[in-house]
Enzyme design. Structure first.
Site, PDB file in Angstrom:
ATOM      1  CG  LEU A   1      -2.028  -1.010   1.266  1.00 50.03           C
ATOM      2  CD1 LEU A   1      -2.645  -1.094   2.656  1.00 50.03           C
ATOM      3  CD2 LEU A   1      -3.093  -0.658   0.234  1.00 50.03           C
TER       4      LEU A   1
ATOM      5  N   GLY B   1       5.802   4.235   4.979  1.00 48.24           N
ATOM      6  CA  GLY B   1       5.892   5.433   5.806  1.00 48.24           C
ATOM      7  C   GLY B   1       7.125   5.394   6.675  1.00 48.24           C
TER       8      GLY B   1
ATOM      9  CG  PHE C   1       6.397   4.066  12.332  1.00 43.95           C
ATOM     10  CD1 PHE C   1       7.245   4.133  13.432  1.00 43.95           C
ATOM     11  CD2 PHE C   1       5.432   5.039  12.173  1.00 43.95           C
ATOM     12  CE1 PHE C   1       7.119   5.146  14.359  1.00 43.95           C
ATOM     13  CE2 PHE C   1       5.299   6.053  13.105  1.00 43.95           C
ATOM     14  CZ  PHE C   1       6.146   6.115  14.201  1.00 43.95           C
TER      15      PHE C   1
ATOM     16  NE  ARG D   1       9.483  -1.609   1.384  1.00 35.84           N
ATOM     17  CZ  ARG D   1      10.634  -2.239   1.171  1.00 35.84           C
ATOM     18  NH1 ARG D   1      10.753  -3.499   1.493  1.00 35.84           N
ATOM     19  NH2 ARG D   1      11.632  -1.595   0.599  1.00 35.84           N
TER      20      ARG D   1
ATOM     21  CG  ASP E   1       3.516  12.326  11.858  1.00 37.65           C
ATOM     22  OD1 ASP E   1       3.560  13.495  11.441  1.00 37.65           O
ATOM     23  OD2 ASP E   1       3.979  11.364  11.215  1.00 37.65           O
TER      24      ASP E   1
HETATM   25  N1  LIG Z   1      -5.203   0.566   7.958  1.00 41.16           N
HETATM   26  C1  LIG Z   1      -4.927   0.940   6.713  1.00 41.16           C
HETATM   27  N2  LIG Z   1      -5.796   0.697   5.730  1.00 41.16           N
HETATM   28  C2  LIG Z   1      -5.546   1.066   4.464  1.00 41.16           C
HETATM   29  N3  LIG Z   1      -4.414   1.702   4.082  1.00 41.16           N
HETATM   30  C3  LIG Z   1      -3.493   1.974   5.027  1.00 41.16           C
HETATM   31  C4  LIG Z   1      -3.699   1.616   6.382  1.00 41.16           C
HETATM   32  N4  LIG Z   1      -2.634   2.029   7.098  1.00 41.16           N
HETATM   33  C5  LIG Z   1      -1.804   2.616   6.235  1.00 41.16           C
HETATM   34  N5  LIG Z   1      -2.300   2.586   4.979  1.00 41.16           N
HETATM   35  C6  LIG Z   1      -1.691   3.136   3.773  1.00 41.16           C
HETATM   36  O1  LIG Z   1      -0.367   2.633   3.714  1.00 41.16           O
HETATM   37  C7  LIG Z   1       0.512   3.650   3.242  1.00 41.16           C
HETATM   38  C8  LIG Z   1       1.650   3.818   4.252  1.00 41.16           C
HETATM   39  O2  LIG Z   1       1.083   4.289   5.459  1.00 41.16           O
HETATM   40  P1  LIG Z   1       1.936   4.823   6.664  1.00 41.16           P
HETATM   41  O3  LIG Z   1       0.990   5.276   7.680  1.00 41.16           O
HETATM   42  O4  LIG Z   1       2.928   3.808   7.072  1.00 41.16           O
HETATM   43  O5  LIG Z   1       2.773   6.002   6.047  1.00 41.16           O
HETATM   44  P2  LIG Z   1       2.364   7.477   5.642  1.00 41.16           P
HETATM   45  O6  LIG Z   1       1.171   7.899   6.373  1.00 41.16           O
HETATM   46  O7  LIG Z   1       2.313   7.520   4.143  1.00 41.16           O
HETATM   47  O8  LIG Z   1       3.654   8.258   6.124  1.00 41.16           O
HETATM   48  P3  LIG Z   1       4.119   8.548   7.617  1.00 41.16           P
HETATM   49  O9  LIG Z   1       4.745   7.326   8.151  1.00 41.16           O
HETATM   50  O10 LIG Z   1       5.071   9.631   7.436  1.00 41.16           O
HETATM   51  O11 LIG Z   1       2.916   8.901   8.398  1.00 41.16           O
HETATM   52  C9  LIG Z   1      -0.314   4.888   3.049  1.00 41.16           C
HETATM   53  O12 LIG Z   1      -0.655   4.984   1.678  1.00 41.16           O
HETATM   54  C10 LIG Z   1      -1.537   4.632   3.869  1.00 41.16           C
HETATM   55  O13 LIG Z   1      -2.668   5.291   3.322  1.00 41.16           O
END
Ligand SMILES: Nc1ncnc2c1ncn2[C@@H]1O[C@H](COP(=O)(O)OP(=O)(O)OP(=O)(O)O)[C@@H](O)[C@H]1O
Length: 557
Positions: free
Chosen positions: A70, A73, A75, A77, A191
């Site tokens: 997906l 971020g 933390f 993948r 955040d």
């Molecule tokens: N529970 C979930 N359901 C659907 N998509 C998700 C979920 N959690 C995260 N994602 C998707 O996965 C991707 C990575 O998410 P993540 O929260 O790790 O990073 P981020 O929000 O892009 O960056 P950061 O870590 O800086 O907040 C994003 O596109 C996010 O929309």
């Protein structure tokens, strides 16, 4: 309408290499013995969290295949997966190893995260701690992030309308309020940003990524104590946090204000494609905050003026309070949430319902909103008209939503008293009139059933009495008993000098509030308002005193 399929396909932010695999490209779990012995998912003791094996999650994500990625971020993948045992679709977050914790430490943190449960938070379902692998398993949120919808919409998707934006802000505020006010101990989000607000199919927002800082770099790896991840995201971080790391609940309120500004303006928190003085959203907005005439220029152009002037002004007022430089001056998220509950309520004419001043814990929010809304203090429905007075009952108790509905009804009762006006007129042209349009139609009902089910329950108890105040327009005093009629006649002589001075001071300070003042003790409030509707005459006006007790109970689960 809006189209979620636009965001339902996996989004690959970075190219991915498959995780630990053997020669046959099968997952190689770090702890094979445990994995092979454990056929079924375990339940973590005393919580609803499930303990997954690495193999289960590898199977769910097709061996962490690129097509399931997906995104990535700070933390680690995140993969979309389907649990073989239940068929449930999940998001599997594989934490980076450089912040690796010991098993016990990791479990302790995860178990406390597992306690957090609110409709506006992404639910943690379970975790995996196999060898050096640390994975978190969440509910999959199918609608993409607010960032996607606001800033990267697909061409065939309609832009989000104003009410939807305010409902997203309201839901996000509810989630944040839960973390700040209901969670024990309180959780600082750290955040909050548009990409961390995920939307489900009905646009209900869910905050993701909360509470992870203890699991990520900066705690496990002391060398990275001030990593950019821990420092939040530029453009959203409160100034005190970026300067020295002084993190409080009010830092979250700042970030929330930035998100609200994004919803209002359609601009990114940080946009390097814009001219220098417009790149940072807050810096661009600050001078405009001081000039309400320019507020209409702030609204996202894609809304094409399909919003009310009052709604816009009040949303901007809330955002400007949240992003104040001084943390202490920012409002409580609970007050922001209450204000947004009114701004997000759909109405026939698109003009938000007036916000009762009694709703706020902190007076500053009512002061800010009053600048943009002469109807801020909306009399309780029982007091709206002479007829209604007879039906006034003290000790009335209503849930938050029925209160919202009552206030809305009151608004509709005042039909034909105000002139039509909204920024969207029939011919599509703008109108700057202060007045608003009343409709001879039943009051609208809040449409978000989910949010209804768990919104704040506020108890109001009202009584009323007329007070001859001669030339004094601003009066305030904590009420004694709701039926103590002598209180009002003794009012001027009884109050002590100190209170009088305080009021005068405040009157000077907030002279723009012409007919509102409230004082608040822990358990009682008196509010005086001038019933402008009756006379429109300032001299010798009769003030109605509303005595009320406001009690914000708790989230109704
Ligand atoms: N529970 C979930 N359901 C659907 N998509 C998700 C979920 N959690 C995260 N994602 C998707 O996965 C991707 C990575 O998410 P993540 O929260 O790790 O990073 P981020 O929000 O892009 O960056 P950061 O870590 O800086 O907040 C994003 O596109 C996010 O929309």
């Amino acid at each position: 309408m809006h189209c979620f399929p636009c965001f339902s396909s996996p989004k690959n932010k970075k190219s991915s290499t498959t995780n630990e695999t053997n020669d046959n490209n099968e997952p190689r779990p770090p702890d094979r013995r445990r994995t092979e012995e454990t056929e079924e998912t375990e339940q973590s003791e005393g919580t609803s969290l499930k303990i997954f094996t690495f193999r289960e999650l590898a199977t769910a994500t097709k061996n962490f295949r690129q097509e399931c990625l997906l995104g990535e971020g700070g933390f680690g993948r995140v993969y979309k997966g389907t649990l073989k045992s239940t068929g449930q679709v999940v998001a599997v977050k594989q934490l980076d190893k450089h912040g690796l914790h010991g098993n016990k430490e990791f479990q302790a943190e995860v178990l406390s995260l597992g306690q957090l449960d609110h409709p506006n938070l992404v639910k943690l379902i379970g975790y995996c701690a196999d060898g050096d692998q640390r994975l978190l398993v969440y509910d999959y949120i199918s609608g993409g992030s607010l960032q996607d919808h606001l800033h990267e919409p697909k061409p065939d998707c309609e832009p989000m309308d104003w009410t939807t934006r305010m409902q997203i802000a309201y839901g996000a505020a509810q989630g944040l309020d839960y973390l700040h006010d209901k969670a024990n101990p309180p959780v600082i989000y750290r955040d909050l940003k548009a990409s961390n607000i995920l939307l489900d199919d009905d646009f209900s927002p869910k905050l993701s990524d909360f509470g992870l800082h203890k699991l990520g770099p900066g705690t496990g790896d002391k060398m990275m104590a001030l990593s950019s991840r821990v420092m939040g995201t530029y453009g959203y971080s409160a100034p005190e946090y970026t300067r020295g790391g002084n993190l409080t609940l009010k830092s979250d309120v700042y970030s929330f204000g930035v998100v609200l500004l994004e919803l209002i303006t359609g601009r990114r928190a940080l946009d390097t494609t814009r001219p220098n003085d417009e790149q940072n959203l807050v810096s661009w907005a600050q001078p405009i905050f001081r000039d309400p005439k320019k507020y209409p220029d702030m609204a996202d152009p894609v809304l094409k003026n399909k919003l009310s002037e009052r709604g816009l002004n009040q949303a901007v007022a809330i955002a400007s309070m949240c992003v104040q430089e001084e943390a202490a001056a920012r409002p409580l998220i609970s007050d922001v949430m209450v204000a947004l509950s009114f701004l997000s309520m759909p109405t026939e004419d698109g003009i938000p319902t007036a916000v009762p001043i009694l709703s706020f814990k902190d007076k500053s929010m009512s002061i800010a909103l009053s600048r943009h809304d002469s109807n801020l203090v909306s009399p309780p429905p029982e007091l709206a008209t002479e007829d209604d007075k007879s039906s006034t009952s003290s000790g009335e108790e209503s849930s938050f939503d029925s209160e919202k509905e009552s206030v809305s009804k009151n608004k509709y009762k005042k039909k034909h008293e105000e002139e039509d006006s909204s920024m969207e007129s029939d011919d599509g042209s703008d109108s700057n009139s202060e007045h608003e349009k009343d409709q001879d139609s039943p009051p609208p009902k809040p449409i978000d059933e989910k949010n209804q089910a768990q919104s704040l329950k506020i108890k109001y108890r009202y009584s009323w009495e007329d007070i001859d105040v001669s030339d004094e327009r601003l009066s305030s005093k904590s009420s004694q008993k709701s039926n103590d009629e002598s209180t009002s006649s003794r009012y001027d002589s009884d109050r002590d000098q100190k209170e009088k001075e305080e009021e005068e001071e405040e009157e000077q300070e907030h002279s723009h509030i012409e007919h509102i003042h409230s004082s608040k003790t822990d358990d009682d409030q008196s509010v005086y308002f001038d019933n402008d509707d009756d006379s429109g005459d300032d001299n010798g006006a009769s003030l109605h005193r509303i005595k009320s007790e406001v009690e914000i109970d708790s989230i109704k689960e």
